[in-house]
Design an enzyme around this catalytic site. Structure first.
Site, PDB file in Angstrom:
ATOM      1  N   LYS A  82       3.060   9.919   4.044  1.00 44.94           N
ATOM      2  CA  LYS A  82       1.789   9.201   4.160  1.00 44.94           C
ATOM      3  C   LYS A  82       2.009   7.778   4.651  1.00 44.94           C
ATOM      4  CE  LYS A  82      -0.406   6.909   0.665  1.00 44.94           C
ATOM      5  NZ  LYS A  82      -1.286   5.771   0.968  1.00 44.94           N
TER       6      LYS A  82
ATOM      7  N   ARG B 156      -6.625   0.413   2.150  1.00 47.68           N
ATOM      8  CA  ARG B 156      -6.056  -0.866   2.570  1.00 47.68           C
ATOM      9  C   ARG B 156      -5.274  -0.765   3.877  1.00 47.68           C
ATOM     10  NH1 ARG B 156      -5.486  -5.102  -1.103  1.00 47.68           N
ATOM     11  NH2 ARG B 156      -6.386  -4.709  -3.144  1.00 47.68           N
TER      12      ARG B 156
ATOM     13  N   CYS C 137      -6.536   1.220  -3.274  1.00 43.52           N
ATOM     14  CA  CYS C 137      -6.160   1.312  -4.689  1.00 43.52           C
ATOM     15  C   CYS C 137      -6.421  -0.004  -5.423  1.00 43.52           C
ATOM     16  CB  CYS C 137      -4.678   1.651  -4.830  1.00 43.52           C
ATOM     17  SG  CYS C 137      -4.272   3.366  -4.535  1.00 43.52           S
TER      18      CYS C 137
ATOM     19  N   VAL D 171       6.586  -5.572  -8.209  1.00 39.32           N
ATOM     20  CA  VAL D 171       5.972  -5.546  -6.875  1.00 39.32           C
ATOM     21  C   VAL D 171       4.471  -5.809  -6.943  1.00 39.32           C
ATOM     22  CG1 VAL D 171       5.586  -4.153  -4.804  1.00 39.32           C
ATOM     23  CG2 VAL D 171       7.770  -3.998  -6.029  1.00 39.32           C
TER      24      VAL D 171
END
Length: 419
Positions: free
Chosen positions: A22, A93, A117, A328
Site C-alpha cells: 500500500k 493523507r 488516520c 514516530v
C-alpha cells in the site's frame, strides 16, 4: 458499516500470498502524473486507498483502466484539472503526494490539507518548504495548499525530521526540475526506494535512495513504463504475528524478507522458528507460547511504527512483561483501550505502553480506531476465547487486501457481516 466476527482459538496453518505494498503503490500512482505517455502498474493491491487515489487521478482528468489482474493503466496526458479536492483528500493523507508531481509536470497544483488516520500530527510544512526551496510560489489559503512554478529548480534540501511522504513528494518534484536536487536526512524506507526505481524506469536519474542522502538529476521528460510494486512488508509482518499469536505455522509467498529485518528479529526473540528464502518466509510457533519483546519504533531500518499495534497484541498473551515505546507518532496507543476490553494488562504512560502478558484474552465487542489498530484487534480476536466483534473495519480495508479471506485460508474462523 461492516463488522468482522472472529471465533478465536484456532492455530493458523498454511500458506498465503502477500499483496503489493500500500505505501509503495500510492506514491507510484501519483508519479504517473510525471509521465508524457501511459503507464501500467502491476502487483497492485485491491484497497480502499488505491481506489481513492484512482478516483483522485480520474477527477483531475487522467484516464484509468483496470484489468482482472489489478494492473492499472494510467494515461496522464488527458489531465486538465489541477485540484485535489477536500472530499477526497480528507479520507487519505497520502493524497498530498500529487502535489509534487502535479506542480513539476503542469506548473500548478491545488491540494486540500490532508486527512486520513487519526494518529497525530503529520505536518505538511516539509513538503511546502521543500517545494519553495525549488522555486515554487506557495500559499496556504482556505484549507488548500496552492502552488505555482514555471519550472522547478534543483536545490539542496535538509529535512527537519525524517518524513516518508515528504521525501517522496520532493523526489517526484525534483525528477523534472532544472538541475540537481539533494535531499538530506531523507527517509530510507523500502517504499521510497521502490518509487525511485519506478521513476528511474521512466527515464529519471535518482541515486542514493535507501540512504539518508538522495540525489536527483532533473530531466526534461519522463516516459510511461510498466512497473510492478514491491510486496507489502507490513502485511507480511501482520500475518507472521497472526501465526505466532495463535501458535501456528504459516508460510508467506511473494514477499520481500530483506525489508523486514527488524520485525523478523523481534519474532525470533519472541520464540518463533523462522525459515527465510529470497521471496518467502516460514514461521513455526506450534506448541509454544510467545515471549514478551520490548521494542522502540523509529524510522526505517528500525522497528516500524506500522507494526507496533500488532506486537502489542502479541505481547498481551506472551510470557513476561515488556515496554513498547512509540517515537514516530503521538496518539498511537488507542488500540490499548480496546485490547484491555478483551482482558489485556496494558498500562500507558506518555509514549510508552507497559504490557504484561496474560494467559488468555476473552472475546468482546471492540472498535477499530485506525488502520494498524484494527489489525491488532483482529489478531487478538484470533487467539481470544469466544467471539470477538470488530466494528468500524473500513479502516482495515484501507490497508489490507481481503484480510478475512486470507485468514480463513489459514484456518481462522472469521467472517464479514454488514452493519
Amino acid at each position: 458499516m461492516d463488522k468482522l466476527i472472529i471465533r478465536g482459538g484456532r492455530p493458523l496453518n498454511g500458506d498465503v500470498r502477500i499483496s503489493g505494498a500500500k505505501n509503495a503503490v500510492l506514491p507510484i500512482l501519483a508519479s504517473t502524473l510525471l509521465a508524457d505517455s501511459p503507464m501500467t502498474i502491476g502487483n497492485v493491491p485491491h484497497l480502499q486507498d488505491v481506489t481513492t487515489t484512482m478516483e483522485l487521478l480520474g477527477r483531475m482528468g487522467a484516464s484509468l483502466t483496470v484489468d482482472e489482474r489489478m494492473h492499472i493503466e494510467v494515461d496522464p496526458t488527458t489531465t486538465h484539472d489541477f485540484v485535489a479536492p477536500y472530499e477526497l483528500v480528507k479520507t487519505m493523507r497520502a493524497s498530498i503526494l500529487v502535489l509534487g508531481p502535479m506542480l513539476a509536470r503542469f506548473g500548478q497544483a491545488e491540494v486540500s490539507m490532508p486527512g486520513g488516520c487519526a494518529i497525530g500530527s503529520r505536518p505538511v510544512n516539509l513538503h511546502v518548504d521543500g517545494l519553495a526551496a525549488m522555486g515554487a510560489d506557495i500559499s496556504i489559503d482556505s484549507g488548500y495548499i496552492r502552488a505555482r512554478a514555471d519550472r522547478l529548480k534543483g536545490a539542496r534540501i535538509v529535512m527537519d525530521i525524517v518524513s516518508v511522504t515528504g521525501t517522496e513528494n520532493l523526489m517526484m518534484a525534483a525528477a523534472l526540475a532544472r538541475g540537481t536536487t539533494v535531499i538530506e536526512n531523507a527517509a530510507r524506507e523500502p517504499e521510497v526506494v521502490d518509487l525511485a526505481n519506478c521513476i528511474n524506469t521512466m527515464g529519471g536519474q535518482i541515486s542514493g535512495a535507501g540512504t539518508d542522502t538522495i540525489v536527483i538529476d532533473g530531466v526534461e521528460t519522463l516516459h510511461g513504463c510498466h512497473y510492478d510494486v514491491l510486496p507489502d512488508r507490513i502485511e507480511t509482518g501482520t500475518f507472521l504475528v497472526a501465526g505466532a499469536i495463535t501458535g501456528g505455522k504459516v508460510r508467506l509467498r511473494n514477499t520481500a524478507p530483506a525489508t523486514l529485518d527488524a520485525v523478523l528479529a523481534k519474532l525470533e526473540e519472541a520464540g518463533a522458528q523462522m525459515n527465510i528464502g529470497e521471496d518467502w518466509i516460514e514461521l513455526d510457533m506450534v506448541g509454544r507460547r510467545p515471549r514478551s519483546v520490548g521494542l522502540r519504533t523509529a524510522p526505517y531500518p528500525a522497528f516500524p511504527t506500522d507494526m507496533q499495534a500488532q506486537f502489542m497484541a502479541l505481547n498481551s498473551v506472551a510470557e513476561g512483561t515488556a515496554a513498547i515505546v512509540e517515537t514516530v507518532f503521538e496518539n498511537r496507543f488507542m488500540h490499548a483501550l480496546e485490547l484491555q476490553r478483551m482482558g489485556a494488562d496494558i498500562r500507558v504512560e506518555g509514549n510508552t505502553a507497559l504490557v504484561r502478558g496474560v494467559p488468555k484474552l476473552t472475546g468482546a465487542p471492540v472498535m477499530a480506531t485506525d488502520l494498524r489498530a484494527s489489525a491488532s484487534l483482529i489478531l487478538a480476536g484470533l487467539v481470544a476465547e469466544g467471539e470477538t466483534l470488530v466494528d468500524r473495519i473500513y479502516h482495515i480495508d484501507r490497508g489490507y487486501e481481503c484480510i478475512e479471506e486470507k485468514l480463513s485460508q489459514l484456518g481462522a474462523s472469521i467472517r464479514r457481516v454488514p452493519g
